[in-house]
Design an enzyme around this catalytic site. Structure first.
Site, PDB file in Angstrom:
ATOM      1  N   ASP A  33       0.879  -1.053  -0.164  1.00  0.00           N
ATOM      2  CA  ASP A  33      -0.002  -0.059   0.167  1.00  0.00           C
ATOM      3  C   ASP A  33       0.781   1.185   0.055  1.00  0.00           C
ATOM      4  OD1 ASP A  33      -2.876   0.958   0.271  1.00  0.00           O
ATOM      5  OD2 ASP A  33      -1.597   1.812   2.337  1.00  0.00           O
ATOM      6  N   GLU A  76       1.248  -0.214  -4.750  1.00  0.00           N
ATOM      7  CA  GLU A  76       0.285   0.681  -5.200  1.00  0.00           C
ATOM      8  C   GLU A  76       1.239   1.919  -5.228  1.00  0.00           C
ATOM      9  OE1 GLU A  76      -3.191   3.521  -3.515  1.00  0.00           O
ATOM     10  OE2 GLU A  76      -1.789   2.863  -2.419  1.00  0.00           O
TER      11      GLU A  76
END
Ligand code: CA
Length: 497
Positions: free
Chosen positions: A238, A268
């Site tokens: 993340d 990400e």
């Protein structure tokens, strides 16, 4: 250790959650029950949501990280189980996927922590929100939520307690009841992060200080514990643009040394600018892949330009276009769905086109969104009904050399010539953001005289392939047609009934 696509099988990922899954603690059980069916549908990799306890307890989707050692095992934040179920159910879900040949990616959220157990008085300087290198206050003292002692867990699995020295900033002064971006005195933002807002180290919550070796070592220790407990096959990382680029380079290296496995990993990095993505890949020595965010935004622009998008440029300047070996392609995710932070949901009419473009080409690892596969009841979003057919075609028939026809501003297509290993393989794909049309495309002489039909059921008339291996394929306005041989069409029709 760079990932080598040559060692991979034909990977097909699914993000196995959406934001508004019901808070019924049944998701891990659902995973266990659905594993076999997903495998039959052509999925061989799933990305599961963050499995550890968030600040919002069983209402947490998982990105408000409280305790990464609590996988639904301890009574913390008002609940033992997470939104998705208990630790035992999580472990059973992972095992069920793996038993059916589906690799499991765990979602790793290490940028920030939330829901601290108590505050500390910390000297800070307030920073300008749009230029975090610019101080907008004198030194001041705030009450920061930075003490994490995990009383509900005790010191089981780890005796590490977090305090202000492990963080570099926060966004709330609990004494003054005032928000702002507060950099802790004596700390600097991690230098090698995204340069949006001057320096984008700070995102939310209490921001982990990756310049503090105690933090890095603890996160490596935790990673080892997590792998030894769960035996996942890889990771989804993340918010990597908000974390020192050095961090995951070291963390992944140490994890691969510990596990002696490839650990397929996708990060990400939320940016429309492909150069930022390739810069991150360079900085991390290509030790992971990234989601192709620029391609997602190309899909969005194409879908919202009333047929005036230049479709020949859809892959131009995307990660898939410049570094396909490290691209994970997707159409939507839990952040882009309606009601969420990065809302940019691809309109329904374009979804089959976008999925055909990511699932049937020979580049990138495609990731199907749960909310597209099953629909999103919360927002009355219907499933993409073409997905099951496209997945089956990817699994069985989208093989062999690729011929690209990105040669028109509306009508674009590609073919796969098939190979000996996959009986019936060889397809033609044609799509348009505008009116209907036809295009002559090459599928190979071995298809000469054969009839091909549109598996999307949009165009009714079959196409007969000429002696030269070319066919004149058609597509209806604003849609995609996917051409397979007549025999394959019948198999699909029967199997997917
Ligand atoms: Ca950060």
């Amino acid at each position: 250790m760079a990932q080598k696509r040559g060692n991979m099988k034909n990977r097909t990922m699914m993000q196995y959650f959406e934001w508004y899954l019901p808070k019924n603690r049944l998701h891990w059980k659902r995973c266990e029950v659905q594993a076999e069916e997903l495998s039959k549908a052509g999925i061989n990799m799933v990305w599961l949501p963050p499995a550890y306890k968030g600040a919002a307890g069983d209402a947490s989707v998982g990105y408000d990280v409280y305790d990464t050692y609590d996988l639904g095992e301890f009574n913390q934040k008002g609940t033992v189980e997470t939104k998705y179920g208990s630790k035992e159910e999580y472990l059973r879900a992972v095992a069920a996927f793996q038993k059916h040949g589906i690799a499991v990616l765990a979602d790793i959220v290490l940028n920030h922590k939330m829901g601290a157990d108590s505050t500390e008085n910390v000297e800070v300087v307030e920073e300008c929100a749009t230029d975090r290198n610019k101080d907008i206050s004198e030194k001041q003292q705030i009450a920061a939520w930075t003490r994490f002692d995990f009383p509900g867990r005790g010191d089981k699995y780890s005796a590490f307690h977090w305090n202000a020295s492990h963080f570099s900033g926060t966004d709330w002064d609990d004494a003054g009841k005032k928000g702002g971006i507060f950099r802790f005195e004596g700390k600097i933002w991690n230098r090698d992060t995204d340069t949006e807002n001057g320096n984008y180290d700070y995102l939310m919550g209490a921001d982990l200080d990756m310049d503090n070796r105690e933090v890095v070592e603890e996160l490596i220790n935790w990673g080892k514990w997590y792998f030894d407990t769960v035996h996942m096959d890889g990771f989804r990382l993340d918010a990597v643009k908000h974390i020192s680029f050095d961090f995951y380079l070291e963390w992944l290296k140490r994890m691969r040394e510990h596990t002696h496995t490839e650990l397929f990993t996708v990060g990400e990095y939320w940016s429309k600018e492909t150069e930022r993505l390739t810069h991150y890949l360079d900085a991390t020595e290509h030790s992971l892949s990234l989601f192709d965010v620029p391609l997602h935004f190309h899909f969005l622009t194409a879908a919202t330009s009333d047929g005036n998008y230049d479709m020949s440029k859809i892959f131009e300047d995307t990660l898939t276009g410049v570094d396909p070996e490290h691209a994970v392609t997707f159409v939507d995710n839990h952040d882009t769905q309606p009601g969420q932070a990065l809302y940019s949901f691809i309109p329904a009419w374009f979804k089959p086109i976008a999925y055909a473009l990511i699932l049937l080409r020979n580049v990138g690892v495609p990731c199907v969104f749960y909310g597209d596969y099953y629909g999103i009841p919360h927002d009355r979003v219907a499933p993409v009904r073409e997905l099951k057919t496209l997945l089956k075609i990817r699994e069985c028939y989208a093989y062999g050399e690729e011929k690209l026809y990105l040669d028109d501003t509306s009508l674009i297509g590609f073919t796969r010539l098939g190979d000996e290993e996959h009986p019936g393989s060889g397809i033609a794909v044609l799509c348009t953001d505008s009116i209907s049309g036809t295009k002559k495309m090459y599928v190979g002489e071995r298809f000469a005289g054969k009839k091909m039909i549109d598996a999307m059921n949009g165009v009714e008339a079959p196409v007969v392939i000429g002696k030269d291996g070319f066919g004149e394929f058609r597509v209806n306005g604003g849609s995609v047609s996917v051409w397979v041989t007549e025999e394959v069409g019948e198999i699909l029709y029967t199997e997917l009934e």
